[in-house]
Design a protein around this motif. Structure first.
Motif, PDB file in Angstrom:
ATOM      1  N   GLY A   1     -27.112 -53.599  64.759  1.00 38.70           N
ATOM      2  CA  GLY A   1     -26.998 -54.952  63.736  1.00 38.70           C
ATOM      3  C   GLY A   1     -26.530 -53.412  62.248  1.00 38.70           C
ATOM      4  O   GLY A   1     -26.659 -54.280  60.634  1.00 38.70           O
ATOM      5  N   ARG A   2     -25.534 -52.744  62.798  1.00 36.49           N
ATOM      6  CA  ARG A   2     -24.765 -51.538  62.137  1.00 36.49           C
ATOM      7  C   ARG A   2     -23.497 -53.079  61.600  1.00 36.49           C
ATOM      8  O   ARG A   2     -23.252 -52.563  59.941  1.00 36.49           O
ATOM      9  N   GLY A   3     -22.778 -53.648  61.872  1.00 35.02           N
ATOM     10  CA  GLY A   3     -21.759 -54.859  61.405  1.00 35.02           C
ATOM     11  C   GLY A   3     -21.669 -55.996  62.201  1.00 35.02           C
ATOM     12  O   GLY A   3     -22.640 -56.256  63.079  1.00 35.02           O
ATOM     13  N   VAL A   4     -20.621 -56.666  61.527  1.00 32.83           N
ATOM     14  CA  VAL A   4     -20.419 -57.831  61.528  1.00 32.83           C
ATOM     15  C   VAL A   4     -19.348 -58.080  62.803  1.00 32.83           C
ATOM     16  O   VAL A   4     -18.427 -57.315  62.674  1.00 32.83           O
ATOM     17  N   ILE A   5     -19.541 -58.753  64.083  1.00 31.83           N
ATOM     18  CA  ILE A   5     -18.596 -59.034  65.290  1.00 31.83           C
ATOM     19  C   ILE A   5     -17.817 -60.158  64.952  1.00 31.83           C
ATOM     20  O   ILE A   5     -18.536 -61.101  65.121  1.00 31.83           O
ATOM     21  N   ILE A   6     -16.268 -59.979  65.050  1.00 33.25           N
ATOM     22  CA  ILE A   6     -15.620 -61.208  64.471  1.00 33.25           C
ATOM     23  C   ILE A   6     -14.480 -61.077  65.636  1.00 33.25           C
ATOM     24  O   ILE A   6     -13.824 -60.373  66.580  1.00 33.25           O
ATOM     25  N   GLY A   7     -14.313 -62.583  65.964  1.00 27.06           N
ATOM     26  CA  GLY A   7     -13.073 -63.308  66.964  1.00 27.06           C
ATOM     27  C   GLY A   7     -13.828 -63.194  67.786  1.00 27.06           C
ATOM     28  O   GLY A   7     -14.795 -64.466  67.839  1.00 27.06           O
TER      29      GLY A   7
ATOM     30  N   TYR B   1     -20.311 -43.728  56.947  1.00 28.64           N
ATOM     31  CA  TYR B   1     -19.413 -44.728  56.198  1.00 28.64           C
ATOM     32  C   TYR B   1     -20.349 -46.028  56.101  1.00 28.64           C
ATOM     33  O   TYR B   1     -20.752 -45.973  57.199  1.00 28.64           O
ATOM     34  N   ASN B   2     -21.268 -45.870  54.725  1.00 28.06           N
ATOM     35  CA  ASN B   2     -23.019 -47.212  55.330  1.00 28.06           C
ATOM     36  C   ASN B   2     -22.613 -48.384  54.246  1.00 28.06           C
ATOM     37  O   ASN B   2     -23.449 -48.977  54.718  1.00 28.06           O
ATOM     38  N   GLY B   3     -21.148 -48.629  53.938  1.00 25.55           N
ATOM     39  CA  GLY B   3     -21.044 -50.127  53.501  1.00 25.55           C
ATOM     40  C   GLY B   3     -20.616 -51.102  54.345  1.00 25.55           C
ATOM     41  O   GLY B   3     -21.349 -50.793  55.565  1.00 25.55           O
ATOM     42  N   PRO B   4     -20.550 -52.315  53.555  1.00 25.66           N
ATOM     43  CA  PRO B   4     -20.208 -53.846  54.258  1.00 25.66           C
ATOM     44  C   PRO B   4     -19.038 -53.375  55.305  1.00 25.66           C
ATOM     45  O   PRO B   4     -18.513 -52.616  55.286  1.00 25.66           O
ATOM     46  N   LEU B   5     -19.543 -54.346  57.179  1.00 27.39           N
ATOM     47  CA  LEU B   5     -18.544 -53.406  58.381  1.00 27.39           C
ATOM     48  C   LEU B   5     -18.204 -54.789  59.046  1.00 27.39           C
ATOM     49  O   LEU B   5     -19.610 -55.662  59.407  1.00 27.39           O
ATOM     50  N   ALA B   6     -17.596 -54.543  59.568  1.00 27.13           N
ATOM     51  CA  ALA B   6     -16.913 -55.783  60.718  1.00 27.13           C
ATOM     52  C   ALA B   6     -16.089 -55.322  61.888  1.00 27.13           C
ATOM     53  O   ALA B   6     -15.292 -54.523  61.238  1.00 27.13           O
ATOM     54  N   VAL B   7     -15.737 -55.342  62.832  1.00 23.35           N
ATOM     55  CA  VAL B   7     -15.333 -55.579  63.821  1.00 23.35           C
ATOM     56  C   VAL B   7     -14.567 -56.665  64.255  1.00 23.35           C
ATOM     57  O   VAL B   7     -15.211 -57.636  64.654  1.00 23.35           O
ATOM     58  N   LEU B   8     -13.388 -56.885  64.554  1.00 29.52           N
ATOM     59  CA  LEU B   8     -12.425 -57.876  64.705  1.00 29.52           C
ATOM     60  C   LEU B   8     -12.333 -57.223  66.531  1.00 29.52           C
ATOM     61  O   LEU B   8     -11.494 -56.560  66.477  1.00 29.52           O
TER      62      LEU B   8
ATOM     63  N   THR C   1     -30.117 -49.969  62.234  1.00 32.44           N
ATOM     64  CA  THR C   1     -29.958 -50.002  61.216  1.00 32.44           C
ATOM     65  C   THR C   1     -30.388 -50.869  60.487  1.00 32.44           C
ATOM     66  O   THR C   1     -30.691 -50.927  58.607  1.00 32.44           O
ATOM     67  N   GLY C   2     -30.536 -52.083  60.854  1.00 29.52           N
ATOM     68  CA  GLY C   2     -30.583 -53.054  60.123  1.00 29.52           C
ATOM     69  C   GLY C   2     -29.726 -53.533  58.840  1.00 29.52           C
ATOM     70  O   GLY C   2     -30.166 -54.584  58.544  1.00 29.52           O
ATOM     71  N   ASP C   3     -28.590 -53.519  58.981  1.00 30.07           N
ATOM     72  CA  ASP C   3     -28.092 -53.390  57.714  1.00 30.07           C
ATOM     73  C   ASP C   3     -27.177 -54.965  57.721  1.00 30.07           C
ATOM     74  O   ASP C   3     -26.331 -55.509  56.530  1.00 30.07           O
ATOM     75  N   VAL C   4     -27.243 -55.735  58.418  1.00 30.88           N
ATOM     76  CA  VAL C   4     -26.530 -57.157  58.727  1.00 30.88           C
ATOM     77  C   VAL C   4     -27.951 -57.752  59.666  1.00 30.88           C
ATOM     78  O   VAL C   4     -28.159 -57.688  60.774  1.00 30.88           O
ATOM     79  N   SER C   5     -28.872 -58.944  58.808  1.00 25.66           N
ATOM     80  CA  SER C   5     -29.586 -59.741  59.617  1.00 25.66           C
ATOM     81  C   SER C   5     -29.103 -61.014  60.335  1.00 25.66           C
ATOM     82  O   SER C   5     -27.874 -61.584  60.086  1.00 25.66           O
ATOM     83  N   ALA C   6     -30.100 -61.616  60.974  1.00 20.11           N
ATOM     84  CA  ALA C   6     -29.465 -62.512  61.983  1.00 20.11           C
ATOM     85  C   ALA C   6     -29.267 -63.620  60.335  1.00 20.11           C
ATOM     86  O   ALA C   6     -28.505 -64.430  60.931  1.00 20.11           O
ATOM     87  N   ALA C   7     -30.153 -63.447  59.390  1.00 22.28           N
ATOM     88  CA  ALA C   7     -30.524 -65.042  58.584  1.00 22.28           C
ATOM     89  C   ALA C   7     -28.809 -64.252  58.016  1.00 22.28           C
ATOM     90  O   ALA C   7     -28.527 -65.528  57.474  1.00 22.28           O
ATOM     91  N   GLU C   8     -28.515 -63.082  57.611  1.00 26.23           N
ATOM     92  CA  GLU C   8     -27.186 -62.682  56.872  1.00 26.23           C
ATOM     93  C   GLU C   8     -25.518 -63.179  57.546  1.00 26.23           C
ATOM     94  O   GLU C   8     -24.973 -63.946  57.153  1.00 26.23           O
TER      95      GLU C   8
END
Length: 680
Positions: free
Chosen positions: A484-490, A457-464, A578-585
Motif C-alpha cells: 500500500g506504499r504507492g499507486v500502480i498506474i498503466g 523517500y516516504n512521500g506520494p508515489l506512483a509506479v507507471l 505501510t498504508g500510505d495509499v488506502s482503497a478509498a484514496e
C-alpha cells in the motif's frame, strides 16, 4: 558431465520459432530426394534435452499420447500458423503418422518425427517460392477487384485442396505488391524487387541444414513445457552470451524469430536503437543494408544468426533496416530506418530523472530502463560500479533536495534484469520486510527481504507500468502495491513470473581432448510470488488506475502463450503494509483522473487513435483493392506517428510533456499529494 553455469531472471517477449521447414517419409506424404537428418551430435543433444525436461523442469508433465499431440499441434502451428503451406488432408496424414509417435521418441531423445515433418514443410516452401516467382514475373494484377486476404487464420481450417492453396498464394502476392507500392520505395520496380526476393528465399531454402530442422522441432518440444524453456545450439548460445554482455558493437537490440520473420524482442537501454527511437519492440526486420545508399538485402526467411551477422558491424558505420512496424500490427507498409552502430552506452542505460510542474506542484520522474548491476564491480567493491539502486538513491536525494511533492517511477518497457537490484530499489520506499518469494519445483520457498531498515523517500508515489514491464519490474510494482506504499498506474504487466537456469551440455569422451559442443538448455526451475501470496505469473500486476498504451495486449503477454505456467498462490509472507495509499484514496484518485482525462484534448485524441488502431487489429482480412488499401495504410501511418511520440526516449522535461501517459500519471501523484495535504 552437466554443469549449471548461469541463473537468469529474464523475460521472453515473443516466440522464437526457427525458420522454414518441410518433408516426410510415410505413405500419403511425398518426400524430398535428399531429406535432412539429425547429426550424431544432435542425437546426443536430444537425449540431454529430454532428460533435463523430465527431471528438472518446474512443470511435471506425463509423457503420453496427450503430450505427443500437444507437441505435434504446436510444431505444425509454428511451421504453418498462417495456413498457407499445408492442405487439410496433409495435416490429417501427418497427424495419423506422427501424432502418437512423438512421446515415444521423446523418452529416448529421438527427433525422427520432427525431421520428417520439417522436410515435408521445406518441400512445400520451395514449391510456394517457385510459384510466387513465376506469377510475379508474368502476371498482371487487377487491383480494382474487391478481393480480400485473410490476416488471422489461427481458427480457420487449412485449405481443402492445392488449388485453394495456390489462390491464397496469389492473394498474398497482391498484398506484398500493394505493401511495396505504399512503402515509399518508388525508385525500385516492384515486379523486379519481388522476383529477386523470391529467388533469394528459394536459394535459402535450398541451403537448409540439419540444425534448422533440429532447432525448429526442439522449439516446439521445449515450449510445450513452458514458453521460456528453450534449447540453444552452440552458435545460438554465442549470440545469447553477446546479448547478455551487451558489449558487441551494433544497434543495441535483441532479436528473435517468429515464423519467417526476424522480430525485435528488446531495445537495449543505452544502445543506438534506444537513442535513435525509430526501432520498436515487435518490429519485423525484413531487410538489411550497409550504409544509407547500398541495396537493402531481403532477409525474410533467413536464419536469425545470419541476420544478426548482417546487422552487426564496426562502431561508427551505418546499417539500414527495412521494417514492418509493430504499431501497424506488422501489416505494412514497410519503412526503412538508418542506425549508426555503436557500443552500449552505460550512462544512457542508467536510471534518469526529470522534474516538471503539475497542478502548481513539482513532480519528479525516475525512469528505470532495466535493473542493471555490474556484478564484478560489486564483488571487487570498487566503490564506483554500475548499479540501479545506487543510481536511484542518488536521483532520489537530488529530487528530495529540490522539494518535489511527489514521484513517479517509470517502469514501462523495463523487461527485468537483476533481482537483487529490484529488491534494493523496493527497499528505498518501504521500512523493511519481504519483497518477493521464490518457490522451486520441490515446493521449497525462499523469501528475499529488504534489509536496509530505513526509507529514503516516504512521500506520494506512483509506479507507471505497461505490458512490456516484466519479471523484476513486476516484482517492484507488486511489492509497492501489496504494501500500500504507492499507486500502480498503466496497464496489466507482462506476467512473466518464472525463473530460468542455463545448463550446458557436455559429454566426457575418454581420449578426446576437444569435446563436441552439444549446446545449452534454458530451463524454467522456479516461480515468483508476491508477499501477499499470489504469483506474478500469467496474470501480471493489475494497476490501481488503468491507462491503455498503444501496445497490442491481445498479442503481447504471458497469457498469450498457450503453454505458460498457470497463476497460483502460496502462503503469504509476514509483512506490515505501510498504508500510505488506502482503497478509498485510490477510488478518489481514479475518479479525478477520469474527470481530468475526459476534458484533456491530447488524451482524448490519443484514445481516438487507439480506437482506430484497435479496429485495424481486429480486422480478420485486408482489402486487396487499391483505394481501400491506401486509406487503411494512411490511417496506420498517423498512428505510427503517435507511437513514436508516446515512446520518446528523451527524458528532459520538454520531452516528458509529449508523453500523454506520463503526463496523466504525474497528475495522479499531484492529486495524491494534495489529498494528503488536505487530510492533515
Amino acid at each position: 558431465m552437466l554443469r549449471k553455469i548461469l541463473l537468469l531472471i529474464i523475460v521472453s517477449l515473443g516466440s522464437s520459432v526457427p525458420v522454414f521447414a518441410k518433408n516426410a517419409v510415410k505413405p500419403g506424404i511425398s518426400v524430398s530426394a535428399t531429406p535432412l537428418k539429425p547429426t550424431e551430435t544432435q542425437e546426443v543433444a536430444g537425449v540431454y534435452i529430454s532428460q533435463y525436461l523430465l527431471r528438472n523442469h518446474f512443470r511435471k508433465i506425463a509423457v503420453n499420447d496427450s503430450l505427443s499431440q500437444e507437441i505435434f499441434n504446436r510444431y505444425i502451428d509454428n511451421l504453418d500458423g498462417s495456413k498457407n503451406y499445408f492442405v487439410a488432408s496433409e495435416v490429417d496424414s501427418l497427424r495419423k503418422i506422427y501424432g502418437t509417435q512423438i512421446d515415444d521418441e521423446f523418452l529416448v531423445g529421438k527427433s525422427t518425427a520432427g525431421f520428417s515433418i520439417y522436410n515435408f514443410f521445406l518441400k512445400r516452401a520451395k514449391e510456394k517460392m517457385r510459384f510466387m516467382k513465376a506469377v510475379v514475373d508474368t502476371a498482371h494484377f487487377n487491383f480494382s477487384k474487391p478481393e480480400t486476404l485473410a490476416l488471422d487464420n489461427k481458427t480457420a481450417p487449412w485449405p481443402s485442396d492445392k488449388s485453394l492453396l495456390r489462390d491464397v498464394w496469389r492473394k498474398e502476392l497482391k498484398y506484398l505488391w500493394l505493401n511495396m507500392k505504399y512503402s515509399g520505395e518508388k525508385k525500385k520496380p516492384i515486379r523486379t524487387t519481388l522476383s529477386k526476393s523470391f529467388t533469394t528465399r528459394l536459394n535459402l531454402l535450398n541451403r537448409q541444414k540439419p540444425e534448422d530442422a533440429f532447432q525448429a522441432y526442439n522449439y516446439a518440444l521445449t515450449t510445450s513445457f513452458d514458453p521460456h524453456t528453450s534449447y540453444f545450439s552452440p552458435d545460438e548460445y554465442k549470440n545469447f552470451q553477446i546479448d547478455m554482455s551487451r558489449s558487441i558493437e551494433g544497434i543495441g537490440a535483441k532479436l528473435q524469430t517468429e515464423g519467417e520473420f526476424t522480430v525485435v524482442a528488446e531495445i537495449i537501454p543505452g544502445g543506438p536503437a534506444f537513442k535513435n527511437n525509430l526501432l520498436k519492440k515487435g518490429d519485423k526486420i525484413i531487410g538489411v543494408g550497409q550504409g544509407k545508399t547500398a541495396a537493402v538485402v531481403d532477409v525474410t526467411g533467413w536464419r536469425i544468426n545470419d541476420v544478426v551477422k548482417l546487422i552487426r558491424g564496426k562502431k561508427g558505420t551505418t546499417v539500414s533496416l527495412k521494417i514492418l512496424p509493430a504499431s501497424q500490427s506488422g501489416r505494412g507498409p514497410s519503412k526503412t530506418i538508418h542506425l549508426l552502430r555503436d557500443k552500449i552506452n552505460l550512462e544512457e542505460q542508467a536510471a534518469k530523472k526529470s522534474i516538471f510542474l503539475q497542478n502548481g506542484q513539482k513532480i519528479g520522474v525516475i525512469t528505470i530502463p532495466s535493473f542493471y548491476l555490474d556484478f564484478e564491480g560489486e564483488q571487487l567493491n570498487t566503490g564506483n560500479y554500475n548499479s540501479t539502486s545506487r543510481d536511484v538513491i542518488k536521483l532520489l536525494n537530488e529530487l528530495i533536495a529540490e522539494h518535489v511533492q511527489g514521484i513517479v517511477i517509470d517502469l514501462r518497457e523495463n523487461g527485468g534484469g537483476s533481482l537483487e537490484e529490484a529488491v534494493k530499489v523496493t527497499g528505498l520506499f518501504i521500512p523493511n520486510g519481504p519483497v518477493v518469494q521464490i518457490s522451486s519445483s520441490t515446493g521449497r520457498t525462499t523469501v528475499l527481504d529488504d534489509e536496509d531498515g530505513g526509507v529514503l523517500y516516504n512521500g506520494p508515489l506512483a509506479v507507471l507500468v505497461n505490458r512490456y514491464s516484466a519479471s523484476a519490474s513486476e516484482i517492484v510494482a507488486a511489492a509497492i502495491q501489496d504494501y500500500g506504499r504507492g499507486v500502480i498506474i498503466g496497464e496489466r504487466t507482462f506476467g512473466k513470473g518464472t525463473v530460468q537456469s542455463i545448463i550446458n551440455f557436455s559429454r566426457p569422451v575418454p581420449g578426446i581432448e576437444n569435446q563436441p559442443d552439444l549446446g545449452e538448455i534454458k530451463l524454467t526451475i522456479a516461480k515468483f510470488y508476491r508477499v501477499s501470496g499470489g504469483s506474478t505469473q500469467h496474470k501480471g500486476v493489475v494497476p490501481d488506475i488503468s491507462m491503455p498504451s498503444i501496445i497490442d495486449t491481445s498479442a503481447i503477454g504471458e497469457d498469450t502463450y498457450p503453454s505458460s505456467l498457470p497463476w497460483s498462490t502460496i502462503s503469504p509472507s509476514v509483512y506490515q503494509p505501510t498504508g500510505d495509499v488506502s482503497a478509498a484514496e485510490i477510488d478518489i484518485l481514479h475518479q479525478k483522473q477520469q474527470d481530468r482525462s475526459s476534458k484533456d484534448p491530447l488524451y482524448q485524441s490519443y484514445l481516438n487513435d487507439l480506437g482506430r488502431l484497435d479496429q485495424i487489429r481486429k480486422k480478420k482480412s485486408v482489402s486487396l483493392e487499391d483505394s481501400a488499401f491506401k486509406t487503411e495504410i494512411e490511417t496506420m501511418k498517423k498512428i505510427e506517428d503517435q507511437w513514436i511520440k508516446e515512446t520518446d526516449t528523451d527524458k528532459n522535461a520538454k520531452a516528458v510533456k509529449k508523453d500523454v501517459l506520463l503526463d496523466q500519471s504525474a497528475s495522479v501523484v499531484s492529486d495524491l499529494s494534495l489529498l494528503k495535504k488536505g487530510a492533515k
